[in-house]
Design an enzyme around this catalytic site. Structure first.
Site, PDB file in Angstrom:
ATOM      1  CE  LYS A  88      53.543   4.861  41.843  1.00 38.47           C
ATOM      2  NZ  LYS A  88      52.533   3.883  41.227  1.00 38.47           N
ATOM      3  CE  LYS A 112      46.146   7.558  49.424  1.00 33.91           C
ATOM      4  NZ  LYS A 112      45.635   6.142  48.792  1.00 33.91           N
ATOM      5  CE  LYS A 124      43.230   4.204  42.539  1.00 33.98           C
ATOM      6  NZ  LYS A 124      44.103   4.043  43.600  1.00 33.98           N
ATOM      7  CB  THR A 208      48.847  -0.339  51.880  1.00 35.28           C
ATOM      8  OG1 THR A 208      49.208   0.077  50.811  1.00 35.28           O
ATOM      9  CG2 THR A 208      47.506   0.632  52.222  1.00 35.28           C
ATOM     10  CG  ASN A 239      48.461  -6.460  50.733  1.00 39.99           C
ATOM     11  OD1 ASN A 239      49.099  -7.452  51.059  1.00 39.99           O
ATOM     12  ND2 ASN A 239      48.814  -5.231  50.340  1.00 39.99           N
ATOM     13  CB  SER A 367      54.584   3.064  44.871  1.00 38.94           C
ATOM     14  OG  SER A 367      53.813   1.973  44.664  1.00 38.94           O
TER      15      SER A 367
END
Length: 434
Positions: A88, A112, A124, A208, A239, A367
């Site tokens: 992820k 994380k 990533k 987030t 954001n 997510s």
């Protein structure tokens, strides 16, 4: 939670105590990993597995530009670890994308996901390009060609991307459509951060920033500081920063400084965050906002506030300015805003740091909720999403704080210990396939 009382074994690290470049993200991540692994007495074999990415993919992306010429861009995707579930991690479009950066961010995603105990591994990706100079059509062609280049790793059970720097819901829609065209049917669980109309989750855009709010208020309560009236400075009004600031203000905090790439504004009496968000929505940046005194991004970091939220770029708190930080709490909204070398200085100053792999994990948590909803074909209301996010973030903060107090280490090291222990436990249970 996995048992942290692990067997004592020596670990051979040829590069232990190496610190060649303070701002190299992979070296920073590895120095923190090494510290936690040493405290855990991690076995040499598991150490070697966890420090090495599973896959590093580099692809060429030829794109027909609007002017009729062909440009070739470079795309990267790194899968760090998939022992606990599908990889992820976001995809960023930026000129500063590099393999070292992507490797570090992929590893951070592994930790994380583990620290909030969701069943994902870390990945990533990125494309080296300047999206601000590209048309919508060019961005779509880059996205689709990049997707086809890494499609062998993608899938709901293998690798699930998400938006990151300079990518958004539309980019994820293109990615999902490209993958679906290749497999011959719609697969909305191949990515998260999609438009709600395509299976995106309610509450994902705010997740987030909401996670930052949850962890910052938990830190205030732990330190027996009043949430109402606590002063907050937020570097980065995108954001994450803007939503985090708005939600902290709704909890009664006083946001006294905000900034973006154009600079910042400081008002000791408090900034109307909703008004600032409306200004940015209309004008794109904070330039010319005028509701306070002009300050630089560097000056904002050094304000005497209760809570500092670095929510912009990596490596903004370094050995050069860490000694000047006056905040009582740092809640890291961005990935890697503090260099590993600066950690020691912040510790010596007694600053309570909520590390990035915990503070900004709200996004990947929701997510995960989106992926679960896609897989089940059943969608939750926003209240349910936010309640489940709060529960995970509060429980994760408590787990990290407990290890921090038990082992007398800072919250960052404790977070790494919690995450590494969980991933290592799964590797021991699964064994080595040979």
């Amino acid at each position: 939670m996995a048992d942290l009382r692990l067997p004592t074994n020596p670990i051979v690290r040829p590069d232990k105590d190496r610190f060649l470049n303070e701002e190299n993200p992979f070296e920073a991540m590895m120095s923190r990993f090494d510290r936690a692994a040493e405290l855990l007495d991690l076995e040499p074999g598991i150490y070697k597995v966890l420090r090495s990415p599973e896959k590093e993919i580099t692809v060429s992306i030829p794109v027909l530009m609007d002017n009729g010429e062909v440009e070739v861009f470079t795309g990267i995707r790194v899968l760090h670890n998939t022992s606990r579930g599908p990889a992820k991690g976001g995809i960023r479009f930026d000129m500063n994308v590099s393999l070292d950066e992507v490797k570090a961010l992929a590893a951070w995603m592994t930790w994380k996901c583990a620290v909030v105990n969701i069943p994902f591994g870390g990945a990533k990706g990125g494309v080296i390009c300047d999206p601000l100079k590209m048309s919508v059509g060019e961005l779509e062609r880059v996205t689709r060609r990049y997707t086809s280049g890494i499609i062998s790793t993608l899938g709901p059970d293998s690798d699930v991307p998400a938006p990151d720097v300079n990518t958004n819901e539309r980019v994820m829609a293109w990615l999902m459509d490209t993958y679906s065209m290749h497999v011959g049917h719609t697969v909305n669980a191949v990515t998260t951060g999609k438009p709600v109309e395509m299976g995106g989750s309610l509450g994902r855009r705010e997740a987030t920033g909401r996670g930052v709010m949850f962890t910052a208020t938990q830190a205030l309560e732990h330190l027996k500081m009043d949430v109402k009236g606590a002063t907050v400075a937020v570097q980065g009004f995108g954001n994450v920063g803007s939503i985090g600031a708005q939600l902290l203000a709704e909890q009664g905090c006083k946001v006294v400084a905000i900034s973006d790439r154009t600079g910042g504004w400081h008002n000791p009496k408090g900034i109307d965050v909703a008004d600032a968000i409306a200004y940015v929505r209309k004008n794109k940046t904070l330039d010319g906002y005028g509701k306070g005194d002009v300050i630089t991004n560097e000056q904002l970091l050094e304000l005497p506030v209760d809570v500092l939220v670095p929510a912009a770029l990596e490596n903004v708190i370094t050995t050069k300015n860490a000694k000047n930080i006056k905040a009582k709490i740092i809640c890291e909204g961005a990935n890697g805003p503090t260099t590993a070398a600066a950690d020691t200085i912040l510790d010596e100053k007694g600053i309570f740091v909520v590390p990035d792999i915990l503070a900004n994990a709200g996004g990947v948590t929701v997510s995960y909720f989106e992926w679960v909803q896609n897989r089940g074909g059943y969608y939750w209301d926003e209240e349910t999403v936010n309640d489940r996010l709060r529960k995970i973030m509060v429980e994760s903060f408590a787990s990290v704080l407990k290890i921090s107090q038990q082992h007398k280490v800072n919250m960052r090291t404790a977070a790494y210990m919690v995450a590494i222990s969980r991933v290592a436990t799964v590797h021991r249970l699964r064994g080595i396939y040979a």
